[in-house]
Design a protein around this motif. Structure first.
Motif, mmCIF file in Angstrom:
data_model
loop_
_atom_site.group_PDB
_atom_site.id
_atom_site.type_symbol
_atom_site.label_atom_id
_atom_site.label_comp_id
_atom_site.label_asym_id
_atom_site.label_seq_id
_atom_site.Cartn_x
_atom_site.Cartn_y
_atom_site.Cartn_z
ATOM 1 N N LYS A 50 0.865 -1.177 0.000
ATOM 2 C CA LYS A 50 0.000 0.000 0.000
ATOM 3 C C LYS A 50 0.900 1.225 0.000
ATOM 4 O O LYS A 50 1.730 1.389 0.900
ATOM 5 N N GLY A 51 0.778 2.041 -1.024
ATOM 6 C CA GLY A 51 1.651 3.209 -1.103
ATOM 7 C C GLY A 51 1.146 4.219 -2.107
ATOM 8 O O GLY A 51 -0.055 4.310 -2.383
ATOM 9 N N THR A 52 2.089 4.955 -2.688
ATOM 10 C CA THR A 52 1.767 6.009 -3.645
ATOM 11 C C THR A 52 2.398 5.686 -4.989
ATOM 12 O O THR A 52 3.554 5.257 -5.052
ATOM 13 N N ASP A 57 4.472 6.146 -7.979
ATOM 14 C CA ASP A 57 5.604 7.014 -8.305
ATOM 15 C C ASP A 57 5.692 7.222 -9.811
ATOM 16 O O ASP A 57 5.753 8.347 -10.291
ATOM 17 N N ASP A 108 5.695 3.671 -4.344
ATOM 18 C CA ASP A 108 6.466 4.237 -3.244
ATOM 19 C C ASP A 108 5.792 3.896 -1.920
ATOM 20 O O ASP A 108 4.678 4.342 -1.638
ATOM 21 N N VAL A 109 6.491 3.103 -1.117
ATOM 22 C CA VAL A 109 5.970 2.720 0.201
ATOM 23 C C VAL A 109 6.941 3.247 1.256
ATOM 24 O O VAL A 109 8.050 2.712 1.437
ATOM 25 N N HIS A 110 6.567 4.343 1.901
ATOM 26 C CA HIS A 110 7.404 4.969 2.941
ATOM 27 C C HIS A 110 8.816 5.245 2.442
ATOM 28 O O HIS A 110 9.815 4.960 3.122
ATOM 29 N N GLY A 111 8.912 5.761 1.219
ATOM 30 C CA GLY A 111 10.198 6.163 0.685
ATOM 31 C C GLY A 111 10.952 5.084 -0.063
ATOM 32 O O GLY A 111 12.007 5.358 -0.650
#
Length: 205
Positions: free
Chosen positions: A6-8, A10, A20-23
């Protein structure tokens, strides 16, 4: 093993997304259907993940839900089907459509995927036919009609009705589904003519 990310979003590649998951940017290879359904860069996304580990490679494959991931695993149990072919199939067909095609013995639908020829499609159907019905959206009667026709053991009116509908240009899966619904309406002792008439009515709806 990674089972979900679960992330953003990129960025996107030809057949993958960088999530992107926590950088940390994870490169996740996905079927084309999944890539097309994901949001734009900068937006949140969740993917069910299958992790393949080999001596020279660790690769992540992403799916919209656990059912898609399960079908990826099932497809790769078939001889001659690797990750690339499994992704191609899932790229053009929903999980339920794959299950329906296998349950109905529909080689043509599975063969639509790039790199999947008739022989591979037949192998997929043969090796997964006992697992497909639990995922299929078609009813058991349709699957039964299709299988008996394919195995040349259908009762005469059913076989003749399916044959008549396919001769009119309908696909065998469509014809089997229409005849199955006709049987439900008219009963198992219905004549060939009745099944054809009701089958055509079903197909026209």
């Amino acid at each position: 093993m990674i089972g979900k990310l679960k992330g953003t979003i990129d960025s996107y590649g030809e057949d993958y997304v960088i999530l992107d998951v926590h950088g940390v940017g994870y490169q996740v290879h996905c079927p084309s259907r999944v890539l097309q359904s994901l949001p734009r860069a900068g937006e949140a996304a969740v993917l069910s993940i299958e992790t393949l580990v080999r001596e020279d490679l660790i690769r992540l494959y992403g799916f919209s839900d656990d059912t898609g991931r399960e079908w990826f695993r099932l497809l790769m149990t078939v001889q001659g089907v690797g990750a690339k072919v499994a992704l191609a199939i899932l790229g053009i067909l929903k999980a339920s459509e794959i299950a329906n095609a296998i349950a109905l013995g529909d080689k043509a639908t599975i063969s639509r995927a790039p790199g999947v020829g008739k022989r591979v499609a037949e192998r997929i159907i043969s090796e997964l036919k006992d697992k497909a019905p639990s995922y299929a959206s078609v009813d058991a009667e349709t699957i039964s009609v299709s299988q008996t026709v394919k195995d040349n053991v259908a009762v005469r009116p059913v076989a003749e009705a399916v044959s008549a509908l396919t001769n009119l240009g309908y696909g065998q899966p469509q014809a089997s589904a229409a005849v199955a619904r006709a049987i439900q309406s008219a009963g198992e002792d219905a004549s060939t003519e009745t099944l054809i008439r009701l089958g055509l009515k079903e197909l026209a709806q």
